[in-house]
Design an enzyme around this catalytic site. Structure first.
Site, PDB file in Angstrom:
ATOM      1  N   THR A   7       0.852  -1.189   0.000  1.00 33.07           N
ATOM      2  CA  THR A   7       0.000   0.000   0.000  1.00 33.07           C
ATOM      3  C   THR A   7       0.884   1.233   0.000  1.00 33.07           C
ATOM      4  O   THR A   7       1.948   1.236   0.624  1.00 33.07           O
ATOM      5  CB  THR A   7      -0.946   0.032   1.227  1.00 33.07           C
ATOM      6  N   ASP A  70      -8.192  -3.029  -0.884  1.00 28.67           N
ATOM      7  CA  ASP A  70      -8.962  -1.915  -1.415  1.00 28.67           C
ATOM      8  C   ASP A  70     -10.060  -1.654  -0.396  1.00 28.67           C
ATOM      9  O   ASP A  70     -10.728  -2.590   0.058  1.00 28.67           O
ATOM     10  CB  ASP A  70      -9.541  -2.216  -2.797  1.00 28.67           C
ATOM     11  N   SER A  71     -10.206  -0.418  -0.009  1.00 29.50           N
ATOM     12  CA  SER A  71     -11.140  -0.120   1.067  1.00 29.50           C
ATOM     13  C   SER A  71     -11.835   1.209   0.798  1.00 29.50           C
ATOM     14  O   SER A  71     -11.433   1.969  -0.082  1.00 29.50           O
ATOM     15  CB  SER A  71     -10.403  -0.092   2.408  1.00 29.50           C
ATOM     16  N   GLY A 156      -8.154   9.698   7.144  1.00 28.69           N
ATOM     17  CA  GLY A 156      -9.245   9.676   6.163  1.00 28.69           C
ATOM     18  C   GLY A 156     -10.578  10.148   6.740  1.00 28.69           C
ATOM     19  O   GLY A 156     -10.689  11.233   7.302  1.00 28.69           O
ATOM     20  N   TYR A 157     -11.591   9.301   6.621  1.00 26.38           N
ATOM     21  CA  TYR A 157     -12.941   9.655   7.064  1.00 26.38           C
ATOM     22  C   TYR A 157     -13.171   9.321   8.540  1.00 26.38           C
ATOM     23  O   TYR A 157     -14.296   9.462   9.037  1.00 26.38           O
ATOM     24  CB  TYR A 157     -13.978   8.918   6.191  1.00 26.38           C
ATOM     25  N   LYS A 178      -9.774   1.083  17.688  1.00 27.10           N
ATOM     26  CA  LYS A 178     -10.159   0.965  16.268  1.00 27.10           C
ATOM     27  C   LYS A 178      -9.696  -0.385  15.725  1.00 27.10           C
ATOM     28  O   LYS A 178     -10.430  -1.058  14.991  1.00 27.10           O
ATOM     29  CB  LYS A 178      -9.554   2.109  15.438  1.00 27.10           C
TER      30      LYS A 178
HETATM   31  P1  ITT Z   1      -3.377   2.073  -1.673  1.00 24.58           P
HETATM   32  O1  ITT Z   1      -4.298   1.882  -2.855  1.00 24.58           O
HETATM   33  O2  ITT Z   1      -1.958   2.302  -2.071  1.00 24.58           O
HETATM   34  O3  ITT Z   1      -3.516   0.988  -0.655  1.00 24.58           O
HETATM   35  P2  ITT Z   1      -5.219   4.219  -1.001  1.00 24.58           P
HETATM   36  O4  ITT Z   1      -5.333   5.137   0.165  1.00 24.58           O
HETATM   37  O5  ITT Z   1      -5.361   4.841  -2.381  1.00 24.58           O
HETATM   38  O6  ITT Z   1      -3.822   3.436  -0.902  1.00 24.58           O
HETATM   39  P3  ITT Z   1      -7.663   2.794  -1.489  1.00 24.58           P
HETATM   40  O7  ITT Z   1      -7.643   3.007  -2.948  1.00 24.58           O
HETATM   41  O8  ITT Z   1      -8.069   1.446  -0.960  1.00 24.58           O
HETATM   42  O9  ITT Z   1      -6.235   3.066  -0.826  1.00 24.58           O
HETATM   43  O10 ITT Z   1      -8.594   3.918  -0.856  1.00 24.58           O
HETATM   44  C1  ITT Z   1      -8.892   3.861   0.480  1.00 24.58           C
HETATM   45  C2  ITT Z   1      -9.579   5.161   0.889  1.00 24.58           C
HETATM   46  O11 ITT Z   1     -10.746   4.842   1.661  1.00 24.58           O
HETATM   47  C3  ITT Z   1      -8.686   5.960   1.834  1.00 24.58           C
HETATM   48  O12 ITT Z   1      -7.865   6.859   1.104  1.00 24.58           O
HETATM   49  C4  ITT Z   1      -9.708   6.661   2.693  1.00 24.58           C
HETATM   50  O13 ITT Z   1     -10.267   7.734   1.986  1.00 24.58           O
HETATM   51  C5  ITT Z   1     -10.789   5.597   2.845  1.00 24.58           C
HETATM   52  N1  ITT Z   1     -10.521   4.681   3.981  1.00 24.58           N
HETATM   53  C6  ITT Z   1     -10.246   3.344   3.906  1.00 24.58           C
HETATM   54  N2  ITT Z   1     -10.030   2.834   5.122  1.00 24.58           N
HETATM   55  C7  ITT Z   1     -10.174   3.850   5.994  1.00 24.58           C
HETATM   56  C8  ITT Z   1     -10.071   3.952   7.395  1.00 24.58           C
HETATM   57  O14 ITT Z   1      -9.741   2.915   8.153  1.00 24.58           O
HETATM   58  N3  ITT Z   1     -10.284   5.149   7.954  1.00 24.58           N
HETATM   59  C9  ITT Z   1     -10.595   6.224   7.212  1.00 24.58           C
HETATM   60  N4  ITT Z   1     -10.710   6.228   5.889  1.00 24.58           N
HETATM   61  C10 ITT Z   1     -10.494   5.043   5.264  1.00 24.58           C
END
Ligand code: ITT
Length: 203
Positions: A7, A70-71, A156-157, A178
């Protein structure tokens, strides 16, 4: 055997390092294998597709067993958006403070009963140059608050997401709280025995 946690999001990496702290497995990050700049285009339409795209690209390039996720956040009142587009909501250049503000604005008139949301995390595990990908999903249900509640924890959120059954947002919770209930924690708990079994089978 080393496992690459692939990541570019340092917050995710930190969470996985904590979640797997007691596992007898050596985890490395993209920076440790000289791939700190490698990005993978997320062209899929589901968490599973994007997690698969990421894990296969990184595993092949690093030539290591790899785990990626992916999250994102799915908001009921926004028909499940931003979902897989959570990192791109409001534009990739908008920082997370701006994304949270935009979301709270969109939900301004939404009453408490309709503020349901869930965080989703799909972990993908793959070996280099093999087609098989193992996918594991974790979800955490909650609500979007009316304003930010942040004590500098999370990312993030997190400051606007309150998990069901708790009176604090992820942004207010210490990491260990968390990490006991989040979407990522749920997926990681299921992923660990799978990883351990894969490693045993490879010996
Ligand atoms: P990688 O793809 O390199 O892993 P990324 O941040 O772009 O990094 P994603 O495409 O999976 O990863 O997007 C995940 C987004 O979802 C992240 O940037 C946050 O906006 C949100 N997110 C996911 N998990 C979170 C968490 O535990 N707490 C807060 N926001 C989260």
């Amino acid at each position: 055997m080393k496992i690459l946690i692939a990541t570019q999001n340092q917050h995710k990496l930190k969470e996985y390092r904590r979640l797997f702290a007691d596992a007898d497995i050596e985890f490395v990050g993209l920076g440790d294998v000289g791939l700190g700049d490698m990005d993978v285009e997320e062209t899929g339409t589901t968490f599973e597709e994007n997690a698969t795209l990421k894990v296969k690209s990184y595993a092949d390039r690093a030539n290591l067993w790899t785990m990626a996720d992916d999250s994102g956040l799915m908001v009921d009142a926004m028909d499940g958006a931003p979902g897989i587009y959570s990192a791109r909501y409001g534009g990739a250049d908008l920082d997370h403070a701006g994304k949270r503000k935009k979301m709270l604005g969109e939900l301004l008139d939404v009453p408490d009963k309709d503020r349901g949301a869930k965080f989703v995390c799909v972990i993908a595990i793959a070996k280099p140059n093999e087609d098989d990908v193992t996918l594991i999903r974790g979800e955490c249900l909650g609500i979007i608050t009316h304003e930010e509640y942040d004590e500098g924890n999370g990312f993030g959120y997190d400051p606007i997401f309150k998990p069901n059954g708790y009176d604090k947002t992820f942004g207010q919770m210490p990491a260990e709280v968390k990490n006991g209930l989040s979407h990522r924690a749920i997926a990681a708990e299921k992923a660990l025995p799978i990883l351990q079994k894969m490693l045993e089978d490879s010996l």
